[in-house]
Design a protein around this motif. Structure first.
Motif, mmCIF file in Angstrom:
data_model
loop_
_atom_site.group_PDB
_atom_site.id
_atom_site.type_symbol
_atom_site.label_atom_id
_atom_site.label_comp_id
_atom_site.label_asym_id
_atom_site.label_seq_id
_atom_site.Cartn_x
_atom_site.Cartn_y
_atom_site.Cartn_z
ATOM 1 N N UNK A 276 0.893 -1.408 -0.105
ATOM 2 C CA UNK A 276 -0.141 -0.221 -0.280
ATOM 3 C C UNK A 276 1.117 1.452 0.181
ATOM 4 N N UNK A 277 1.635 1.633 0.879
ATOM 5 C CA UNK A 277 2.699 2.245 0.643
ATOM 6 C C UNK A 277 3.338 2.473 -0.147
ATOM 7 N N UNK A 278 4.177 1.840 -1.223
ATOM 8 C CA UNK A 278 4.579 1.367 -2.078
ATOM 9 C C UNK A 278 3.936 2.309 -3.828
ATOM 10 N N UNK A 279 2.482 1.733 -3.446
ATOM 11 C CA UNK A 279 1.184 1.981 -4.469
ATOM 12 C C UNK A 279 0.970 3.846 -4.242
ATOM 13 N N UNK A 280 1.654 3.705 -2.931
ATOM 14 C CA UNK A 280 1.593 5.555 -2.736
ATOM 15 C C UNK A 280 2.480 6.372 -3.297
ATOM 16 N N UNK A 281 3.219 5.816 -3.056
ATOM 17 C CA UNK A 281 4.431 6.464 -3.814
ATOM 18 C C UNK A 281 4.308 6.430 -5.461
ATOM 19 N N UNK A 282 4.098 5.533 -5.780
ATOM 20 C CA UNK A 282 3.926 5.278 -7.380
ATOM 21 C C UNK A 282 3.115 6.467 -7.895
ATOM 22 N N UNK A 283 2.518 6.857 -7.081
ATOM 23 C CA UNK A 283 0.762 7.927 -7.304
ATOM 24 C C UNK A 283 2.049 9.658 -7.624
ATOM 25 N N UNK A 284 2.945 9.352 -6.995
ATOM 26 C CA UNK A 284 3.769 10.615 -7.352
ATOM 27 C C UNK A 284 3.179 11.298 -7.917
ATOM 28 N N UNK A 285 2.148 12.550 -8.300
ATOM 29 C CA UNK A 285 2.090 13.059 -9.306
ATOM 30 C C UNK A 285 3.236 14.197 -10.474
ATOM 31 N N UNK A 286 4.280 14.289 -9.924
ATOM 32 C CA UNK A 286 4.850 14.722 -10.464
ATOM 33 C C UNK A 286 6.163 13.337 -11.434
ATOM 34 N N UNK A 287 5.774 12.501 -10.922
ATOM 35 C CA UNK A 287 6.553 11.615 -11.393
ATOM 36 C C UNK A 287 6.358 10.989 -13.207
ATOM 37 N N UNK A 288 7.477 11.551 -13.482
ATOM 38 C CA UNK A 288 7.704 10.973 -14.905
ATOM 39 C C UNK A 288 8.315 10.402 -15.703
ATOM 40 N N UNK A 289 7.023 9.925 -17.182
ATOM 41 C CA UNK A 289 7.010 8.352 -17.341
ATOM 42 C C UNK A 289 8.470 8.196 -18.053
ATOM 43 N N UNK A 290 7.974 6.727 -18.445
ATOM 44 C CA UNK A 290 9.028 5.987 -18.872
ATOM 45 C C UNK A 290 10.296 5.342 -18.000
ATOM 46 N N UNK A 291 9.977 5.359 -17.298
ATOM 47 C CA UNK A 291 11.084 5.156 -15.942
ATOM 48 C C UNK A 291 10.215 4.697 -14.507
ATOM 49 N N UNK A 292 8.892 3.577 -15.190
ATOM 50 C CA UNK A 292 8.167 3.152 -13.584
ATOM 51 C C UNK A 292 9.454 1.960 -13.085
ATOM 52 N N UNK A 293 10.244 1.087 -14.366
ATOM 53 C CA UNK A 293 11.320 0.368 -12.944
ATOM 54 C C UNK A 293 12.354 1.074 -12.347
ATOM 55 N N UNK A 294 12.817 1.940 -12.451
ATOM 56 C CA UNK A 294 13.395 2.600 -11.372
ATOM 57 C C UNK A 294 12.545 3.185 -10.083
ATOM 58 N N UNK A 295 11.585 3.742 -10.744
ATOM 59 C CA UNK A 295 9.876 4.156 -9.486
ATOM 60 C C UNK A 295 10.207 3.212 -8.890
ATOM 61 N N UNK A 296 9.841 2.343 -9.010
ATOM 62 C CA UNK A 296 9.118 1.107 -8.655
ATOM 63 C C UNK A 296 10.166 0.231 -7.378
ATOM 64 N N UNK A 297 11.671 0.422 -8.276
ATOM 65 C CA UNK A 297 12.762 -0.379 -6.930
ATOM 66 C C UNK A 297 13.196 0.657 -6.188
ATOM 67 N N UNK A 298 12.710 2.063 -6.113
ATOM 68 C CA UNK A 298 13.247 3.218 -5.603
ATOM 69 C C UNK A 298 11.645 2.803 -4.435
ATOM 70 N N UNK A 299 10.720 2.947 -4.399
ATOM 71 C CA UNK A 299 9.485 2.925 -3.433
ATOM 72 C C UNK A 299 9.203 1.413 -2.881
ATOM 73 N N UNK A 300 10.013 0.607 -2.916
ATOM 74 C CA UNK A 300 10.327 -0.860 -2.622
ATOM 75 C C UNK A 300 11.619 -0.577 -1.790
ATOM 76 N N UNK A 301 12.211 -0.165 -1.922
ATOM 77 C CA UNK A 301 13.012 0.075 -1.378
ATOM 78 C C UNK A 301 13.095 0.541 0.119
#
Length: 209
Positions: free
Chosen positions: A151-176
Motif C-alpha cells: 500500500x505504501x509503495x502504491x502511494x509512492x507510485x501515485x506521485x503526480x510529479x513522476x516522469x513517464x518511462x521510468x516505472x522500473x526505477x520508480x518501483x525499485x526505489x519505492x520498494x527499497x
C-alpha cells in the motif's frame, strides 16, 4: 531543532535509545542516517522530475497522465498475479513480479543494475518461501488485499510529479524506501540492489532525457 542540527539529532537518538546498549544506539543512529540520505535523494529526484522548459505545463500534464497509466497497469498486473498464484495478499513481491509485464524496459534496466533475468525470478520465489502469509481466505473472484508495504509503495507510485518511462526505477526505489521487510524488499536485498544504485540510474536516465 532544525533538520540539520546535529546536536538535536544526537539528543533524539539518546532519547529514543535511553537505557539501550551502545550497539543498539549505533544501529538506531544508522537507521536515521539512512532515512535522511534517502530523503535527500527524493528531494533532488522531485525537482529533477518536475523540471522542464517554460511553457511546458501542457506537456507535463500529459507526462503525469502517462506515468499514472504505467503505475495503474503495474498495480492491476500485480493483483492478477497474486490471485493466479492463490496468495492471500498482494505484496511488493507481486509488484516486482509484474514489472516485466507492465514495463518493457525492465529487463534492460535490471541488466544495467547487474541483475540477470533468471536471478530476478529466483529471488522473488525465495522471498516468498518463509513469508508469513495471512490465514484468512480470499472470497472467490476477489483480488487479495494489499499488505501495508505494498500500500505504501502504491502511494509512492501515485506521485503526480513522476516522469513517464521510468516505472522500473520508480518501483525499485519505492520498494527499497517504503517496504521495510516485505518479500519485495527481501528479494532486492538478496540481489544486492541498494537505494543509491537505483537513484544513480534514475538520475542518469533523467539527465539523458
Amino acid at each position: 531543532m532544525t533538520d540539520l542540527d546535529l546536536a538535536g539529532w544526537v539528543a533524539r537518538v539518546d532519547a529514543d535509545t535511553a537505557g539501550a546498549r551502545d550497539v543498539e544506539r549505533i544501529a538506531h543512529a544508522q537507521r536515521l542516517a539512512r532515512e535522511l540520505t534517502e530523503l535527500g535523494h527524493r528531494l533532488v529526484e522531485h525537482y529533477l522530475a518536475a523540471a522542464g522548459p517554460p511553457g511546458a505545463s501542457g506537456a507535463r500534464s500529459e507526462d503525469a497522465q502517462a506515468a499514472e497509466d504505467e503505475s495503474d497497469a503495474l498495480v492491476d498486473a500485480a493483483r492478477q498475479r497474486a490471485r493466479a498464484l492463490g496468495h492471500t495478499e498482494t505484496n511488493t513481491g507481486h509488484l516486482l513480479l509484474a514489472l516485466a509485464e507492465a514495463d518493457g524496459t525492465a529487463p534492460a534496466v535490471l541488466a544495467g543494475l547487474g541483475v540477470a533475468e533468471g536471478a530476478w525470478g529466483s529471488a522473488l520465489t525465495q522471498s516468498w518461501a518463509d513469508h508469513p502469509w495471512p490465514r484468512f481466505p480470499v472470497p472467490r473472484g476477489e483480488f487479495p488485499p494489499y499488505d501495508a508495504g505494498a500500500a505504501r509503495v502504491c502511494e509512492r507510485l501515485a506521485d503526480p510529479s513522476a516522469a513517464p518511462g521510468l516505472l522500473t526505477e520508480r518501483l525499485l526505489l519505492a520498494v527499497l524506501e517504503a517496504d521495510s521487510s516485505g518479500p519485495g524488499r527481501l528479494a532486492l536485498h538478496q540481489l544486492g540492489l541498494t537505494t543509491r544504485q537505483v537513484h544513480r540510474e534514475l538520475n542518469r536516465r533523467l539527465a539523458a532525457a
